[in-house]
Write a protein that holds these residues in place. Structure first.
Motif, short mmCIF file in Angstrom:
data_model
loop_
_atom_site.label_atom_id
_atom_site.label_comp_id
_atom_site.label_asym_id
_atom_site.label_seq_id
_atom_site.Cartn_x
_atom_site.Cartn_y
_atom_site.Cartn_z
N GLU A 87 -7.55 -5.81 10.41
CA GLU A 87 -7.41 -4.91 9.27
C GLU A 87 -6.50 -3.74 9.61
N ALA A 88 -6.61 -3.21 10.83
CA ALA A 88 -5.70 -2.15 11.25
C ALA A 88 -4.26 -2.65 11.25
N ALA A 89 -4.05 -3.89 11.69
CA ALA A 89 -2.71 -4.48 11.70
C ALA A 89 -2.15 -4.56 10.28
N ARG A 90 -3.02 -4.90 9.33
CA ARG A 90 -2.58 -4.99 7.93
C ARG A 90 -2.15 -3.61 7.42
N MET A 91 -2.92 -2.59 7.74
CA MET A 91 -2.55 -1.22 7.32
C MET A 91 -1.20 -0.83 7.91
N ILE A 92 -1.01 -1.15 9.18
CA ILE A 92 0.24 -0.79 9.86
C ILE A 92 1.42 -1.52 9.22
N ALA A 93 1.24 -2.82 8.95
CA ALA A 93 2.33 -3.62 8.37
C ALA A 93 2.74 -3.10 7.00
N GLN A 94 1.79 -2.50 6.26
CA GLN A 94 2.05 -2.15 4.86
C GLN A 94 2.25 -0.66 4.61
N HIS A 95 2.24 0.18 5.64
CA HIS A 95 2.21 1.62 5.37
C HIS A 95 3.53 2.19 4.86
N HIS A 96 4.59 1.37 4.82
CA HIS A 96 5.84 1.81 4.19
C HIS A 96 6.12 1.04 2.89
N GLU A 97 5.13 0.27 2.42
CA GLU A 97 5.26 -0.37 1.11
C GLU A 97 4.99 0.67 0.02
N MET A 98 5.52 0.43 -1.19
CA MET A 98 5.36 1.38 -2.30
C MET A 98 4.79 0.66 -3.52
N PRO A 99 4.02 1.36 -4.33
CA PRO A 99 3.37 0.73 -5.49
C PRO A 99 4.34 0.03 -6.44
N ASP A 135 5.86 10.22 -7.58
CA ASP A 135 4.84 9.44 -8.27
C ASP A 135 4.98 7.94 -8.09
N LYS A 136 6.16 7.46 -7.70
CA LYS A 136 6.35 6.03 -7.50
C LYS A 136 6.17 5.61 -6.05
N GLN A 137 6.23 6.58 -5.15
CA GLN A 137 6.19 6.25 -3.72
C GLN A 137 4.77 6.08 -3.20
N PHE A 138 3.80 6.77 -3.82
CA PHE A 138 2.44 6.77 -3.29
C PHE A 138 1.42 6.33 -4.34
#
Length: 366
Positions: free
Chosen positions: A279-291, A345-348
């Motif tokens: 689960e930590a790996a998933r958070m790391i992989a996605q922390h630069h994704e945007m809504p 508002d679109k980034q987070f």
């Protein structure tokens, strides 16, 4: 001993407390290294001597800087290590866990005092009482005292492999110890990354506090242990990139952006290969994704991004903006960072912006 300095630590000199904390970080890294060596070779005389010196130096620094609660924590550990050095007692896994827990609490308490945060949840009186009992125990009773200390401070039973017959230790206890070991290692990696630039000093603790408090304020939807690991390792991939890019200021070329966008994948790829940290790996992989799907590396949209990654994206960006505007003064840079985060508002993820704002508001008002 007088427990008042432990129950309600008094900061007489903030500058001296900061000096103590700066030195403490280096001592803690030495302690973690020596404890790891002693777990492998309990009789390693060089590691024992180094461990004793580190704790003796912490106690001396604390006395000099008038950090009385730190003296109260370090003194009984120093006494126990003196007995270890003299061959009166042996080093065990439970001794190791008690020492590492104590240094973790000491580091967290000092950082909390510097940040004007309460210490109640750290259970420092129970920690000191447990350490004193360990230091006075007969050799055969030290593990029992260590186990009681760990449970009283953390609320979890310690691994009992050195107390119960072989094969009788609960699996969950062994798992808890492994998780604690992993987190200490992850934290050490984060602090090494932080040391690459003076600008990053204290960054790990700041991001961790904001992430955990935002999660708590937002209903604790994310496993706090997995979130802590993600905080420590989310920028691990940056260490694999060329340093000029890692410390880059100003606009990037398209080629530089492509290289930069690879870092979440590197870090997540390493972490997902460690048992129990998926689960930590998933958070790391996605922390630069945007809504809105404009993030990287996979272009995920809001519903596809996990909550931990959404929290991490906000607090990581907030810290980056703080650094960008720090020349304006700390208070002004915080206000500028809040405004910038809320404007994007679109980034987070909007569902996490509101809990984050509440955390920041409490921080400013405290």
């Amino acid at each position: 001993m007088d427990m008042s300095s432990v129950v309600s630590p008094n900061v007489e000199d903030v500058e001296a407390l900061q000096t103590f904390f700066d030195a403490l970080v280096d001592h803690v890294l030495t302690i973690e290294r020596d404890v790891s060596r002693l777990k492998d070779v309990p009789g390693d005389r060089e590691a024992i001597a180094s461990l004793f010196r580190a704790m003796h130096n912490i106690k001396g620094d604390a006395a000099m800087c008038k950090v009385d609660f730190a003296v109260a924590i370090a003194h009984p550990i120093e006494g126990l290590l003196s007995r270890l050095r003299a061959g009166e007692v042996v080093f065990t896994d439970l001794t190791a866990e008690a020492i590492l827990l104590a240094t973790d609490r000491l580091e967290l308490a000092t950082d909390s005092l510097l940040s004007h945060h309460p210490l109640d949840n750290l259970r420092l009186p129970q920690l000191v009482q447990g350490l004193e009992k360990m230091s006075r125990s007969m050799p055969e009773g030290i593990d029992t005292a260590a186990s009681a200390l760990i449970e009283s401070v953390t609320g979890f039973k310690a691994a009992a492999s050195t107390i119960l017959p072989i094969g009788k230790s609960p699996a969950i206890s062994r798992k808890n110890l492994q998780v604690a070991d992993d987190l200490r290692f992850f934290r050490a990696i984060a602090l090494q990354s932080e040391a690459r630039s003076p600008m990053f000093k204290g960054r790990t603790n700041r991001i961790l506090r904001l992430a955990q408090e935002t999660n708590q304020t937002g209903g604790k939807k994310v496993d706090p242990v997995q979130l802590e690991a993600a905080v420590y390792l989310h920028d691990l991939g940056m260490m694999l990139l060329p340093e000029p890019l890692w410390l880059h200021t100003g606009r990037m070329s398209d080629e530089e952006k492509l290289v930069l966008h690879s870092h979440p994948g590197y870090a997540a790829g390493l972490v997902q290969r460690m048992d129990g940290w998926e689960e930590a790996a998933r958070m790391i992989a996605q922390h630069h994704e945007m809504p809105d799907g404009s993030g990287y590396p996979a272009g995920l949209k809001s519903g596809e991004i996990c909550d931990g990654a959404k929290i991490l994206a906000i607090v990581d960006a907030f810290e980056a903006v703080i650094l960008k505007h720090i020349h304006r003064g700390r208070n002004r840079s915080v206000l500028r960072a809040i405004a910038e985060i809320n404007a994007c508002d679109k980034q987070f993820a909007p569902e996490w912006i509101e809990p984050f704002n509440r955390v920041i508001r409490r921080t400013i008002e405290s």
